[in-house]
Enzyme design. Sequence first.
Site, PDB file in Angstrom:
ATOM      1  N   GLU A  92       0.817  -1.205   0.000  1.00 35.03           N
ATOM      2  CA  GLU A  92       0.000   0.000   0.000  1.00 35.03           C
ATOM      3  C   GLU A  92       0.853   1.258   0.000  1.00 35.03           C
ATOM      4  O   GLU A  92       1.913   1.305   0.625  1.00 35.03           O
ATOM      5  CB  GLU A  92      -0.896   0.041   1.242  1.00 35.03           C
ATOM      6  CG  GLU A  92      -2.036  -0.938   1.230  1.00 35.03           C
ATOM      7  CD  GLU A  92      -2.839  -0.874   2.515  1.00 35.03           C
ATOM      8  OE1 GLU A  92      -2.648   0.070   3.299  1.00 35.03           O
ATOM      9  OE2 GLU A  92      -3.655  -1.778   2.737  1.00 35.03           O
ATOM     10  N   CYS A 105       2.759   8.502   1.820  1.00 35.12           N
ATOM     11  CA  CYS A 105       3.169   7.540   2.837  1.00 35.12           C
ATOM     12  C   CYS A 105       3.587   6.257   2.135  1.00 35.12           C
ATOM     13  O   CYS A 105       2.786   5.655   1.399  1.00 35.12           O
ATOM     14  CB  CYS A 105       2.016   7.274   3.805  1.00 35.12           C
ATOM     15  SG  CYS A 105       2.412   6.066   5.097  1.00 35.12           S
ATOM     16  N   CYS A 112       4.759  -7.327   8.158  1.00 32.61           N
ATOM     17  CA  CYS A 112       5.498  -6.732   9.270  1.00 32.61           C
ATOM     18  C   CYS A 112       5.613  -7.743  10.399  1.00 32.61           C
ATOM     19  O   CYS A 112       4.649  -8.440  10.726  1.00 32.61           O
ATOM     20  CB  CYS A 112       4.774  -5.468   9.755  1.00 32.61           C
ATOM     21  SG  CYS A 112       5.638  -4.587  11.076  1.00 32.61           S
ATOM     22  N   CYS A 116       2.561  -5.241  16.560  1.00 34.47           N
ATOM     23  CA  CYS A 116       1.769  -4.363  17.413  1.00 34.47           C
ATOM     24  C   CYS A 116       0.328  -4.873  17.407  1.00 34.47           C
ATOM     25  O   CYS A 116      -0.256  -5.092  16.343  1.00 34.47           O
ATOM     26  CB  CYS A 116       1.832  -2.921  16.906  1.00 34.47           C
ATOM     27  SG  CYS A 116       3.518  -2.263  16.866  1.00 34.47           S
ATOM     28  N   CYS A 119      -2.519  -3.087  15.240  1.00 30.15           N
ATOM     29  CA  CYS A 119      -2.172  -2.622  13.890  1.00 30.15           C
ATOM     30  C   CYS A 119      -2.587  -3.614  12.807  1.00 30.15           C
ATOM     31  O   CYS A 119      -2.304  -4.813  12.903  1.00 30.15           O
ATOM     32  CB  CYS A 119      -0.670  -2.375  13.808  1.00 30.15           C
ATOM     33  SG  CYS A 119      -0.112  -1.763  12.212  1.00 30.15           S
ATOM     34  N   GLY A 164       5.281  -2.260   7.471  1.00 31.23           N
ATOM     35  CA  GLY A 164       6.649  -2.664   7.778  1.00 31.23           C
ATOM     36  C   GLY A 164       7.344  -1.728   8.750  1.00 31.23           C
ATOM     37  O   GLY A 164       6.863  -0.649   9.068  1.00 31.23           O
ATOM     38  N   ASN A 297      -7.877   3.828  14.286  1.00 31.67           N
ATOM     39  CA  ASN A 297      -8.708   3.305  13.208  1.00 31.67           C
ATOM     40  C   ASN A 297      -9.063   1.864  13.539  1.00 31.67           C
ATOM     41  O   ASN A 297      -8.204   0.978  13.483  1.00 31.67           O
ATOM     42  CB  ASN A 297      -7.954   3.351  11.868  1.00 31.67           C
ATOM     43  CG  ASN A 297      -7.806   4.757  11.337  1.00 31.67           C
ATOM     44  OD1 ASN A 297      -8.769   5.505  11.263  1.00 31.67           O
ATOM     45  ND2 ASN A 297      -6.581   5.122  10.976  1.00 31.67           N
ATOM     46  N   CYS A 341      -3.549   1.544   8.057  1.00 34.11           N
ATOM     47  CA  CYS A 341      -2.468   1.029   7.217  1.00 34.11           C
ATOM     48  C   CYS A 341      -2.520  -0.502   7.203  1.00 34.11           C
ATOM     49  O   CYS A 341      -2.593  -1.142   8.240  1.00 34.11           O
ATOM     50  CB  CYS A 341      -1.131   1.509   7.773  1.00 34.11           C
ATOM     51  SG  CYS A 341       0.267   0.896   6.862  1.00 34.11           S
TER      52      CYS A 341
END
Length: 352
Positions: A92, A105, A112, A116, A119, A164, A297, A341
């Site tokens: 993305e 971005c 990744c 987290c 995320c 990442g 989000n 993300c």
Amino acid sequence: MNKQSIYGLTLEQLTAWLAQYGHKKFRAAQVWDWLYRKRVTNFSEMSDVNQDCIELLAEHFAITTMSEHVKQESADGTIKFLFKLQDGNLIETVLMRHKYGLSVCVTTQVGCNIGCSFCASGLLAKSRDLSSGEIVEQIMQVQLHLDEAKQDEKVSHVVVMGIGEPFDNFNNLVDFLNVIKDHKGLAIGPRRITVSTSGLADKIYEFTDMNLQVNLAISLHAPNNELRTRIMKINRAIPIEKLMQAIQYYLDKTKRRVTMEYILLKDVNDRKEHALELVDLIRDMRDLASVNLIPYNPVDEHSQYQRSEQQSVREFYDILKQHGINSSVRLEHGTDIDAACGQLRSKQIRVS
């Protein structure tokens, strides 16, 4: 066989590579100008470059190594691109419109491993690093999109905050930064570039010593070890004390500001006591440290977390300000197009 992206070479590296084949320094400057100023998408368009050089470049490199898989445009002008790489992986890239310019971005890894717990990016484990060329090409693809609109718009700012951990792909990150900063190419000023890390302390030291002049942001998200370890597993290996020592080294050596990113999670890290702990944590560096409070989000797969109430956000912000901590609440972009993300990528993979 997939070819290496030409965008992965800095001007110095391109000059040295061409010199191995007997081409003089000015030839690299010509090629560079065609790539970043004229923004051609085929080597054959480089009309003042001799045929031998064009054939050599075409044999070893590609200009385009990714294709647009999905594009979503928000009502606020934010555009999220899902690009397909040569190996079929999806990444993305997001274009955001601000009063101060156009920001992109970029993603640095396919998946990744930081893990987290809030995320969407970490829903899929890292399968590989992106090459420096693949990171640069994200900027180029967005710029070509802008060129096609014929509005004379240019990417002015870059944030390395996509999928990442950038510092886990350090060498390619550095080459990417040197390419986009080059004043003969895209000429994106280093003060308009921000790299975000979840806290790889050893790389913060290395990044500091390289004096790249770009901005640093830290994904902090908690003011103490117990809470940060619970929501960010990287804190087990690199506790807050080690992270803060590295940040202090950065501040002492560069005298540049650092941004602490703090996603507010309802009843998890958004209470008054958390704000006061955060004040204590960064009190001694408050002259050069600021806090960016980020509305969460929601992600379907992380349903244990909810967005903080507006009142909680205001109270958290007020406590920081009352104690002399420079802080802000991040403006949201693209809330109607899978704003988190990694969200678009995850949904596409599930569908396919």
